[in-house]
Design a protein around this motif. Sequence first.
Motif, PDB file in Angstrom:
ATOM      1  N   GLU A  28       0.891  -1.228   0.204  1.00 34.36           N
ATOM      2  CA  GLU A  28       0.021   0.059  -0.124  1.00 34.36           C
ATOM      3  C   GLU A  28       0.754   1.387  -0.037  1.00 34.36           C
ATOM      4  N   THR A  29       1.977   1.303   0.676  1.00 36.75           N
ATOM      5  CA  THR A  29       2.985   2.442   0.729  1.00 36.75           C
ATOM      6  C   THR A  29       3.485   2.483  -0.790  1.00 36.75           C
ATOM      7  N   ILE A  30       3.734   1.494  -1.550  1.00 40.07           N
ATOM      8  CA  ILE A  30       4.275   1.663  -2.626  1.00 40.07           C
ATOM      9  C   ILE A  30       3.241   2.087  -3.954  1.00 40.07           C
ATOM     10  N   ILE A  31       2.201   1.968  -3.656  1.00 40.57           N
ATOM     11  CA  ILE A  31       0.909   2.084  -4.552  1.00 40.57           C
ATOM     12  C   ILE A  31       0.567   3.520  -4.412  1.00 40.57           C
ATOM     13  N   ALA A  32       0.401   3.904  -3.098  1.00 43.68           N
ATOM     14  CA  ALA A  32       0.087   5.215  -2.500  1.00 43.68           C
ATOM     15  C   ALA A  32       1.443   6.285  -3.059  1.00 43.68           C
ATOM     16  N   ALA A  33       2.616   5.840  -3.221  1.00 44.90           N
ATOM     17  CA  ALA A  33       3.656   6.740  -3.503  1.00 44.90           C
ATOM     18  C   ALA A  33       3.239   6.820  -5.119  1.00 44.90           C
ATOM     19  N   GLY A  34       3.133   5.834  -5.798  1.00 41.36           N
ATOM     20  CA  GLY A  34       2.762   5.875  -7.466  1.00 41.36           C
ATOM     21  C   GLY A  34       1.408   6.743  -7.545  1.00 41.36           C
ATOM     22  N   GLN A  35       0.363   6.796  -6.534  1.00 38.82           N
ATOM     23  CA  GLN A  35      -0.674   7.773  -6.961  1.00 38.82           C
ATOM     24  C   GLN A  35      -0.525   9.321  -6.722  1.00 38.82           C
ATOM     25  N   MET A  36       0.969   9.327  -5.950  1.00 38.02           N
ATOM     26  CA  MET A  36       1.190  11.000  -5.808  1.00 38.02           C
ATOM     27  C   MET A  36       1.923  11.530  -7.104  1.00 38.02           C
ATOM     28  N   ALA A  37       2.118  10.593  -8.152  1.00 37.39           N
ATOM     29  CA  ALA A  37       2.773  11.277  -9.244  1.00 37.39           C
ATOM     30  C   ALA A  37       1.822  12.166  -9.913  1.00 37.39           C
ATOM     31  N   SER A  38       2.357  12.972 -11.002  1.00 40.63           N
ATOM     32  CA  SER A  38       1.592  13.897 -11.640  1.00 40.63           C
ATOM     33  C   SER A  38       0.391  13.111 -12.441  1.00 40.63           C
ATOM     34  N   SER A  39      -0.824  13.492 -12.794  1.00 36.81           N
ATOM     35  CA  SER A  39      -1.715  12.802 -13.654  1.00 36.81           C
ATOM     36  C   SER A  39      -2.320  13.992 -14.480  1.00 36.81           C
ATOM     37  N   SER A  40      -2.366  13.781 -15.667  1.00 36.12           N
ATOM     38  CA  SER A  40      -3.053  14.843 -16.889  1.00 36.12           C
ATOM     39  C   SER A  40      -4.390  15.377 -16.219  1.00 36.12           C
ATOM     40  N   SER A  41      -4.703  16.406 -15.806  1.00 35.13           N
ATOM     41  CA  SER A  41      -5.707  16.910 -15.689  1.00 35.13           C
ATOM     42  C   SER A  41      -6.389  16.083 -14.627  1.00 35.13           C
ATOM     43  N   ASN A  42      -5.873  15.563 -13.604  1.00 35.15           N
ATOM     44  CA  ASN A  42      -6.185  14.623 -12.336  1.00 35.15           C
ATOM     45  C   ASN A  42      -7.051  13.422 -13.008  1.00 35.15           C
ATOM     46  N   VAL A  43      -7.042  12.953 -14.214  1.00 40.25           N
ATOM     47  CA  VAL A  43      -7.706  11.785 -14.681  1.00 40.25           C
ATOM     48  C   VAL A  43      -7.236  10.501 -13.923  1.00 40.25           C
ATOM     49  N   GLN A  44      -6.274  10.267 -13.581  1.00 41.27           N
ATOM     50  CA  GLN A  44      -5.771   9.152 -12.720  1.00 41.27           C
ATOM     51  C   GLN A  44      -6.297   8.010 -13.559  1.00 41.27           C
ATOM     52  N   ALA A  45      -5.687   7.951 -14.878  1.00 41.67           N
ATOM     53  CA  ALA A  45      -6.150   6.821 -15.851  1.00 41.67           C
ATOM     54  C   ALA A  45      -5.702   5.650 -15.857  1.00 41.67           C
ATOM     55  N   TYR A  46      -5.625   5.015 -14.472  1.00 40.89           N
ATOM     56  CA  TYR A  46      -4.646   3.793 -14.406  1.00 40.89           C
ATOM     57  C   TYR A  46      -5.285   2.866 -13.366  1.00 40.89           C
ATOM     58  N   SER A  47      -5.130   1.374 -13.375  1.00 42.57           N
ATOM     59  CA  SER A  47      -5.192   0.501 -12.242  1.00 42.57           C
ATOM     60  C   SER A  47      -4.106  -0.319 -12.211  1.00 42.57           C
TER      61      SER A  47
END
Lengths: 247, 247
Positions: A28-47
């Motif tokens: 969870e720490t690893i993925i949460a760090a992944g989520q803090m990367a930039s995202s184009s217009s905050n779309v967060q288009a990944y799983s």
Amino acid sequence: MNDTINLLMSHRSIRSYKPDPVTDEQLETIIAAGQMASSSSNVQAYSVIAVRDPKRKAILAELAGNQRYIVECPVFLVWCADLHRLEKAVQQHAPQEESYTDAVENFIVATADVTLAAQNAAIAAESMGMGIVYIGGVRNEIEEVSELLGLPDRVYPVYGMCVGYPNQEPGQRPRLPLKAVLHHESYDALTTEQTVAEYDEQMANYLSARTAGTKSTPWSALMAQKFTTASRMQLKDFLERKGFNKR
Amino acid sequence: MNDTINLLMSHRSIRSYKPDPVTDEQLETIIAAGQMASSSSNVQAYSVIAVRDPKRKAILAELAGNQRYIVECPVFLVWCADLHRLEKAVQQHAPQEESYTDAVENFIVATADVTLAAQNAAIAAESMGMGIVYIGGVRNEIEEVSELLGLPDRVYPVYGMCVGYPNQEPGQRPRLPLKAVLHHESYDALTTEQTVAEYDEQMANYLSARTAGTKSTPWSALMAQKFTTASRMQLKDFLERKGFNKR
């Protein structure tokens, strides 16, 4: 140089893992760090699909071209470009309107978004003493991988990532000279060509030293082999069927 | 949590910069860190154009939709997917053979490769006290941007990146709940949908607090607006003309 830059500069892909587990909390720490990367217009288009079940890892290893470290690593992450929940948002709020999730633009957005998150996650794992290797082989049999993981339309697996504690200390492969990739003000085709020749010699020496002289093919010759070999030619149709990259 | 994870977790996009320069040495450290990211089969399919000339930055700012921080930042990096030097390798070593640089597979490889390098570079810059923001706007007028930077065939600008010392301390936008993006063993469409509802509420509160109540559109409604708006529809043709994403 600070500790983070030292960490980035000492990256090596790891292809042999100790049996030590990666805990849920660490994951969870690893993925949460992944989520803090930039995202184009905050779309967060990944799983990301975390696979730990040995049977599923064995199937994925086979589908990816028999890469045994997929079985060996405690967690195999499949990073997916994901426009599914964005398409759901369209259906919820604007069902009568035309959706552009199938545009090339949004294929780029999703592919970049997942990669920003994956690389942040890779660095987080490495900072915790783990090692990783990206596995493009999940695109070999992309239809079977997608079925196994239950990926809906508008989701595609871009690459896998083995995560675990390293059981090897591989050497570090030299990269292209900096001036081959860094241009000032405009693209400098001449310098990039000249530096490839330097790199060819450097990589030939590196390969030769690592293989007791049995291999010394220059990098550009290896690249010519790679790019004249048809690879994953089913992707265009598959992605269009999944609702990506159509217009 | 270690220092690197703290750094990753405290990322914010920076849109206002101090006039302090980024030196050549600092820039080289940042790009060298980018080069140490993983690369698919070591193809290193990217280039980065560092733009410091105020006139060129002003043109790029206008082409990207009048984003003034492109002018303000001391260095504007344009990150490009680059199969040009790989096509040159084919021409050098196997001129009689068919090249597959135009395949969708290699479009994915190049787009992912440049993003791995860019994100490493972003983290390196942030570890040195600088801030960054990605600029997808370089794809607005991609033909003009490519001409201005002299990009040859098989090179396309994926995004820009402002780099410099922050002149602001923006708040941190919450991300989707972890369980919306992290799935176990297979894709969990139900959980991802339920968590979007949670996130909608969280983001509405966040926006409302930051705008004294004037804005509170839920995230999924913003996303529905975005994905029902045609954007950069010229990319498909442009990329095919440049030798990308054709088959």
